[in-house]
Design an enzyme around this catalytic site. Structure first.
Site, PDB file in Angstrom:
ATOM      1  N   ASP A 164      -0.078  -5.014  56.657  1.00  0.00           N
ATOM      2  CA  ASP A 164      -0.606  -5.249  55.302  1.00  0.00           C
ATOM      3  C   ASP A 164      -0.814  -6.739  55.054  1.00  0.00           C
ATOM      4  OD1 ASP A 164      -1.296  -4.990  52.661  1.00  0.00           O
ATOM      5  OD2 ASP A 164       0.641  -4.287  51.974  1.00  0.00           O
ATOM      6  N   GLU A 198      -3.872 -10.515  46.283  1.00  0.00           N
ATOM      7  CA  GLU A 198      -3.902  -9.061  46.075  1.00  0.00           C
ATOM      8  C   GLU A 198      -2.515  -8.531  45.750  1.00  0.00           C
ATOM      9  OE1 GLU A 198      -3.608  -4.788  46.872  1.00  0.00           O
ATOM     10  OE2 GLU A 198      -2.557  -6.335  47.992  1.00  0.00           O
ATOM     11  N   GLU A 199      -1.495  -9.134  46.365  1.00  0.00           N
ATOM     12  CA  GLU A 199      -0.135  -8.597  46.202  1.00  0.00           C
ATOM     13  C   GLU A 199       0.490  -8.981  44.862  1.00  0.00           C
ATOM     14  OE1 GLU A 199       0.937  -6.408  48.062  1.00  0.00           O
ATOM     15  OE2 GLU A 199       0.247  -6.701  50.122  1.00  0.00           O
TER      16      GLU A 199
END
Ligand SMILES: *[C@@H]1O[C@H](CO)[C@@H](O)[C@H](O)[C@H]1NC(C)=O
Ligand SMILES: *[C@@H]1O[C@H](CO)[C@@H](O)[C@H](O)[C@H]1NC(C)=O
Ligand SMILES: *[C@@H]1O[C@H](CO)[C@@H](O)[C@H](O)[C@H]1NC(C)=O
Ligand SMILES: *[C@@H]1O[C@H](CO)[C@@H](O)[C@H](O)[C@H]1NC(C)=O
Length: 437
Positions: A164, A198-199
């Site tokens: 990820d 994004e996280e």
């Protein structure tokens, strides 16, 4: 036609192809010396031939295994926690430039963090330009940083970002490079978008959408198909839930606990309204694809002492929304309005609302394209950048190597087989869309 003309100009490796005309000025924090220092240089071909002969013989003729796995190792080894993505961004920029792509970087407001938009350039790609395929993923990872390791007995690669989403970055990049070399993709039919943040809150994707909108309201760039790279176990994501997070603030009235009739217990109201939200959960919108809307009472606070009627209480709730965010909001609002009305009847002297809702965040659930011959599909409970990707496209896919069950954990991993299978999956997915648009 254009492809025939361009493909003979494409030179891979360290030289830069001739048709790249308007390369933007680029300031790097990594000079070339540092870039070389950062680049992994493992002889993966020999390693795989020795330790994983089956894997090697299956894949080495069709893929440059050393190049692919060295890019993956390099990206995993460069720390890129959310808000500290600069080094990995600069590495990816240089990597793509060396492959002859034009790279546009765009800094977030008041920040040195930047997104990457990259493509092969024919000199006319600019405002109002269209490409068929957009491959997009993210550059940041969750904490803590964990270095790269390949277990030479199992073929399992661990490290932060191993799946990820650095595995997705690698397979997106190499799937396109391979397809172009094989003559199956015109270099002018695709673009990459790699974003930061994004996280955390998707600030990178939100910023990217802003930068793609021109002052006159038209789009700078558009695409037919967007493929989002996240760990989906090499299956096409059918969709993922949205969210609705809010803070419940309860206003009571303090009093001596021996004389409760003089106060209003915020804790009692909180417990009662939370109970209402629980017993009515069957009313929350569900969907065939995403299942039930679930919710978590993440935090509760209330009261100051055992002998004081509590004046304040709070809870934070996080709904995972399977369908129709507005309907959910309406149902929750009705429950809270009814509770407020009931408490108002019980305590007629009080005017302020007993229960207030303060929104924290909300996002619609996402329903994606997944019907492609030869692919399995999967329903996902995690969030992605997709809700923030607001430019309309004809199709959206979510696809990548590794599993969400190990992503974000201390044993995040991807296997060597998964990585190459996914690379081949990406190639099939791109070709399917080129043939079926
Ligand atoms: C950027 O910084 C300037 C000056 O400090 C400030 O006025 C502005 O609001 C900031 N913008 C953002 C988006 O944070
Ligand atoms: C694209 O549009 C923007 C904003 O309207 C303008 O500043 C820019 O010069 C244009 N670029 C090209 C290549 O036409
Ligand atoms: C694979 O390696 C060969 C030999 O170095 C090179 O010519 C080719 O461009 C590489 N392909 C890709 C997709 O990197
Ligand atoms: C809170 O969020 C819900 C769901 O997105 C929305 O319908 C509602 O309008 C929001 N309320 C306020 C006050 O912004």
């Amino acid at each position: 036609m254009l492809f025939e003309k361009l493909s003979c100009l494409l030179v891979f490796g360290s030289s830069v192809s001739a048709f790249v005309l308007n390369r933007p000025a680029y300031q790097s924090v990594l000079d070339d010396h540092q870039l070389i220092k950062h680049s992994a240089n493992t002889d993966f071909d020999t390693l795989f031939e020795t330790k994983f002969p089956e894997f090697y013989s299956k894949y080495h003729l069709n893929h440059n295994l050393s190049s692919i796995f060295n890019l993956h190792k390099t990206l995993v080894d460069i720390p890129s926690l959310s808000t500290h993505e600069q080094a990995v961004t600069h590495y990816v920029v240089r990597f793509l430039q060396k492959r002859g792509l034009t790279v546009e970087t765009s800094k977030l407001p008041n920040s040195t963090r930047e997104n990457i938009y990259a493509y092969y350039n024919d000199g006319v790609y600019g405002n109002n330009s269209h490409r068929k395929i957009l491959l997009t993923s993210h550059l940041d990872t969750v904490p803590p940083y964990l270095g790269y390791n390949l277990d030479e007995s199992t073929g399992v690669i661990t490290g932060r970002g191993a799946n990820d989403a650095k595995a997705s970055l690698v397979v997106q990049i190499y799937s396109v490079l391979e397809l172009i070399e094989e003559g199956k993709l015109d270099p002018l039919e695709f673009a990459f978008l790699f974003v930061v943040g994004e996280e955390i809150d998707g600030d990178g994707m939100k910023h990217a959408m802003e930068t793609f909108k021109l002052d006159n309201g038209e789009l700078k760039y558009s695409w037919d198909v967007a493929i989002f790279g996240e760990p989906t176990e090499n299956k096409l994501g059918k969709g993922h839930k949205g969210n609705y997070m809010f803070d419940l603030a309860i206003n009571g009235k303090p009093a001596h606990s021996g004389y409760p009739q003089l106060g209003v217990s915020a804790n009692e109201i909180l417990v009662s309204v939370l109970n209402q939200l629980m017993v009515n959960s069957h009313k929350y919108p569900s969907s065939d694809i995403l299942g039930e809307t679930t919710f978590n009472i993440g935090t509760m606070q209330g009261g100051i002492a055992l002998n004081v009627i509590p004046a304040d209480a709070h809870a934070r709730l996080f709904f995972r929304v399977a369908n129709d965010l507005n309907k959910l909001h309406w149902i929750v609002t009705e429950i809270i309005d009814n509770a407020n009305a009931n408490w108002a009847m019980r305590y007629p002297g009080f005017t302020s609302p007993f229960i207030e809702v303060h929104n924290l965040s909300s996002k619609e659930p996402q329903f994606l394209d997944y019907e492609v011959p030869g692919f399995e599909s999967i329903v996902l409970a995690f969030a992605t950048d997709i809700p923030d990707f607001t430019i309309p496209v004809k199709r959206r896919y979510l696809y990548g190597p590794g599993s969400i069950f190990s992503a974000h954990s201390d044993h995040e991993f991807v296997t060597i087989d998964e990585l190459i299978e996914c690379l081949e999956g990406y190639k099939k997915l791109v070709v399917f869309n080129l043939e079926n648009l």
